[in-house]
Design a protein around this motif. Structure first.
Motif, PDB file in Angstrom:
ATOM      1  N   VAL A  17     -18.441  15.437  -8.072  1.00 34.17           N
ATOM      2  CA  VAL A  17     -18.710  15.458  -6.641  1.00 34.17           C
ATOM      3  C   VAL A  17     -17.940  16.632  -6.059  1.00 34.17           C
ATOM      4  O   VAL A  17     -16.740  16.777  -6.308  1.00 34.17           O
ATOM      5  N   THR A  18     -18.631  17.463  -5.291  1.00 37.96           N
ATOM      6  CA  THR A  18     -17.986  18.578  -4.612  1.00 37.96           C
ATOM      7  C   THR A  18     -18.139  18.372  -3.115  1.00 37.96           C
ATOM      8  O   THR A  18     -19.250  18.171  -2.620  1.00 37.96           O
ATOM      9  N   VAL A  19     -17.019  18.402  -2.399  1.00 38.58           N
ATOM     10  CA  VAL A  19     -17.013  18.260  -0.950  1.00 38.58           C
ATOM     11  C   VAL A  19     -16.614  19.608  -0.368  1.00 38.58           C
ATOM     12  O   VAL A  19     -15.505  20.085  -0.607  1.00 38.58           O
ATOM     13  N   ARG A  20     -17.534  20.215   0.386  1.00 40.26           N
ATOM     14  CA  ARG A  20     -17.269  21.530   0.989  1.00 40.26           C
ATOM     15  C   ARG A  20     -17.009  21.346   2.477  1.00 40.26           C
ATOM     16  O   ARG A  20     -17.835  20.772   3.186  1.00 40.26           O
ATOM     17  N   ILE A  89     -16.760   7.126  -9.342  1.00 42.22           N
ATOM     18  CA  ILE A  89     -17.372   7.883  -8.241  1.00 42.22           C
ATOM     19  C   ILE A  89     -18.071   6.926  -7.281  1.00 42.22           C
ATOM     20  O   ILE A  89     -17.966   7.064  -6.059  1.00 42.22           O
ATOM     21  N   ALA A  90     -18.775   5.934  -7.818  1.00 43.22           N
ATOM     22  CA  ALA A  90     -19.446   4.941  -6.969  1.00 43.22           C
ATOM     23  C   ALA A  90     -18.423   4.201  -6.104  1.00 43.22           C
ATOM     24  O   ALA A  90     -18.677   3.928  -4.925  1.00 43.22           O
ATOM     25  N   ALA A  91     -17.259   3.893  -6.662  1.00 41.24           N
ATOM     26  CA  ALA A  91     -16.209   3.214  -5.897  1.00 41.24           C
ATOM     27  C   ALA A  91     -15.567   4.151  -4.873  1.00 41.24           C
ATOM     28  O   ALA A  91     -15.133   3.706  -3.808  1.00 41.24           O
ATOM     29  N   SER A  92     -15.514   5.454  -5.167  1.00 39.61           N
ATOM     30  CA  SER A  92     -14.914   6.444  -4.261  1.00 39.61           C
ATOM     31  C   SER A  92     -15.869   6.890  -3.167  1.00 39.61           C
ATOM     32  O   SER A  92     -15.435   7.390  -2.129  1.00 39.61           O
ATOM     33  N   TYR A  93     -17.164   6.728  -3.381  1.00 40.24           N
ATOM     34  CA  TYR A  93     -18.138   7.296  -2.458  1.00 40.24           C
ATOM     35  C   TYR A  93     -18.007   6.782  -1.017  1.00 40.24           C
ATOM     36  O   TYR A  93     -18.151   7.570  -0.082  1.00 40.24           O
ATOM     37  N   PRO A  94     -17.729   5.503  -0.770  1.00 36.52           N
ATOM     38  CA  PRO A  94     -17.558   5.078   0.627  1.00 36.52           C
ATOM     39  C   PRO A  94     -16.445   5.850   1.351  1.00 36.52           C
ATOM     40  O   PRO A  94     -16.575   6.169   2.527  1.00 36.52           O
ATOM     41  N   VAL A  95     -15.370   6.177   0.653  1.00 40.87           N
ATOM     42  CA  VAL A  95     -14.279   6.971   1.247  1.00 40.87           C
ATOM     43  C   VAL A  95     -14.781   8.385   1.545  1.00 40.87           C
ATOM     44  O   VAL A  95     -14.549   8.927   2.627  1.00 40.87           O
ATOM     45  N   ILE A  96     -15.472   8.990   0.583  1.00 44.06           N
ATOM     46  CA  ILE A  96     -16.008  10.341   0.771  1.00 44.06           C
ATOM     47  C   ILE A  96     -16.971  10.359   1.944  1.00 44.06           C
ATOM     48  O   ILE A  96     -16.908  11.233   2.812  1.00 44.06           O
ATOM     49  N   ASP A  97     -17.862   9.369   2.007  1.00 45.30           N
ATOM     50  CA  ASP A  97     -18.844   9.288   3.087  1.00 45.30           C
ATOM     51  C   ASP A  97     -18.167   9.138   4.444  1.00 45.30           C
ATOM     52  O   ASP A  97     -18.548   9.785   5.423  1.00 45.30           O
ATOM     53  N   GLU A  98     -17.148   8.296   4.520  1.00 43.38           N
ATOM     54  CA  GLU A  98     -16.416   8.094   5.779  1.00 43.38           C
ATOM     55  C   GLU A  98     -15.757   9.381   6.254  1.00 43.38           C
ATOM     56  O   GLU A  98     -15.856   9.751   7.419  1.00 43.38           O
ATOM     57  N   LEU A  99     -15.079  10.068   5.345  1.00 40.78           N
ATOM     58  CA  LEU A  99     -14.315  11.254   5.736  1.00 40.78           C
ATOM     59  C   LEU A  99     -15.181  12.476   6.012  1.00 40.78           C
ATOM     60  O   LEU A  99     -14.727  13.426   6.640  1.00 40.78           O
ATOM     61  N   THR A 100     -16.427  12.457   5.561  1.00 46.11           N
ATOM     62  CA  THR A 100     -17.331  13.590   5.795  1.00 46.11           C
ATOM     63  C   THR A 100     -18.442  13.238   6.782  1.00 46.11           C
ATOM     64  O   THR A 100     -19.459  13.921   6.847  1.00 46.11           O
ATOM     65  N   ALA A 101     -18.251  12.186   7.565  1.00 39.09           N
ATOM     66  CA  ALA A 101     -19.279  11.753   8.510  1.00 39.09           C
ATOM     67  C   ALA A 101     -19.572  12.815   9.568  1.00 39.09           C
ATOM     68  O   ALA A 101     -20.697  12.917  10.055  1.00 39.09           O
ATOM     69  N   VAL A 102     -18.593  13.637   9.917  1.00 36.60           N
ATOM     70  CA  VAL A 102     -18.774  14.665  10.942  1.00 36.60           C
ATOM     71  C   VAL A 102     -18.791  16.061  10.326  1.00 36.60           C
ATOM     72  O   VAL A 102     -19.598  16.901  10.710  1.00 36.60           O
ATOM     73  N   HIS A 103     -17.894  16.322   9.384  1.00 39.87           N
ATOM     74  CA  HIS A 103     -17.765  17.648   8.780  1.00 39.87           C
ATOM     75  C   HIS A 103     -17.905  17.535   7.265  1.00 39.87           C
ATOM     76  O   HIS A 103     -17.317  16.657   6.657  1.00 39.87           O
ATOM     77  N   GLY A 104     -18.634  18.462   6.677  1.00 35.03           N
ATOM     78  CA  GLY A 104     -18.654  18.554   5.227  1.00 35.03           C
ATOM     79  C   GLY A 104     -20.039  18.487   4.623  1.00 35.03           C
ATOM     80  O   GLY A 104     -20.973  17.940   5.203  1.00 35.03           O
ATOM     81  N   LEU A 105     -20.135  19.067   3.461  1.00 32.76           N
ATOM     82  CA  LEU A 105     -21.338  19.005   2.632  1.00 32.76           C
ATOM     83  C   LEU A 105     -20.909  18.412   1.303  1.00 32.76           C
ATOM     84  O   LEU A 105     -19.982  18.908   0.660  1.00 32.76           O
ATOM     85  N   VAL A 106     -21.565  17.327   0.877  1.00 30.66           N
ATOM     86  CA  VAL A 106     -21.218  16.628  -0.350  1.00 30.66           C
ATOM     87  C   VAL A 106     -22.364  16.791  -1.336  1.00 30.66           C
ATOM     88  O   VAL A 106     -23.511  16.492  -1.003  1.00 30.66           O
ATOM     89  N   THR A 107     -22.043  17.270  -2.540  1.00 30.21           N
ATOM     90  CA  THR A 107     -23.048  17.368  -3.597  1.00 30.21           C
ATOM     91  C   THR A 107     -22.559  16.590  -4.808  1.00 30.21           C
ATOM     92  O   THR A 107     -21.360  16.505  -5.061  1.00 30.21           O
ATOM     93  N   CYS A 108     -23.510  16.003  -5.543  1.00 32.03           N
ATOM     94  CA  CYS A 108     -23.201  15.252  -6.761  1.00 32.03           C
ATOM     95  C   CYS A 108     -24.041  15.810  -7.898  1.00 32.03           C
ATOM     96  O   CYS A 108     -25.202  16.149  -7.696  1.00 32.03           O
ATOM     97  N   GLU A 109     -23.441  15.878  -9.077  1.00 27.08           N
ATOM     98  CA  GLU A 109     -24.195  16.309 -10.250  1.00 27.08           C
ATOM     99  C   GLU A 109     -23.647  15.638 -11.493  1.00 27.08           C
ATOM    100  O   GLU A 109     -22.474  15.282 -11.566  1.00 27.08           O
ATOM    101  N   SER A 110     -24.520  15.459 -12.451  1.00 30.14           N
ATOM    102  CA  SER A 110     -24.148  14.848 -13.716  1.00 30.14           C
ATOM    103  C   SER A 110     -23.353  15.850 -14.551  1.00 30.14           C
ATOM    104  O   SER A 110     -23.625  17.045 -14.533  1.00 30.14           O
TER     105      SER A 110
END
Length: 129
Positions: A17-20, A89-110
């Motif tokens: 997961v990359t958070v920009r 990652i599935a367990a971390s995603y709610p935190v990532i989603d919360e913190l990037t609700a206003v700012h950020g681009l999140v990408t996921c790759e295998s």
């Protein structure tokens, strides 16, 4: 603040997961990348993250920007990279989603293969999944 697709969660594999964000992007007064690393460190499941600051780039509709000579603060793009098991990652995603609700681009790759060695302890392997 808009989800385009649900995060990739292959069973048994690894996910990156990359958070920009920008250095100036904040969540409740804290830079998003710092808040993200702090919250992941507090969790019971995350195994780490890497923050990479650039010297020049752009985000969204902003003009390209970056470091300048004799500046007091940095105003640069930041990438936070998390490589972990799909379950973590599935367990971390709610935190990532919360913190990037206003700012950020999140990408996921295998991640087809991953080997992590820390103090003689190995995790993962180089077999393609």
């Amino acid at each position: 603040g808009r989800i385009v697709a649900e995060p990739l969660t292959p069973s048994g594999g690894f996910v990156k997961v990359t958070v920009r964000t920008d250095e100036d992007s904040h969540h409740q007064g804290t830079p998003v990348h710092r808040a993200l690393v702090s919250r992941l460190m507090q969790s019971e499941h995350a195994n780490g993250a890497t923050v990479l600051r650039t010297i020049w780039g752009y985000h969204g509709e902003q003009a390209p920007h970056g470091d300048r000579l004799l500046q007091l603060a940095r105003h640069v793009p930041v990438s936070t990279v998390i490589v972990d098991t799909a379950e973590s990652i599935a367990a971390s995603y709610p935190v990532i989603d919360e913190l990037t609700a206003v700012h950020g681009l999140v990408t996921c790759e295998s991640v087809p293969a991953m080997l992590s060695v820390d103090g003689g302890s190995a995790r993962g392997d180089l077999k393609l999944h």
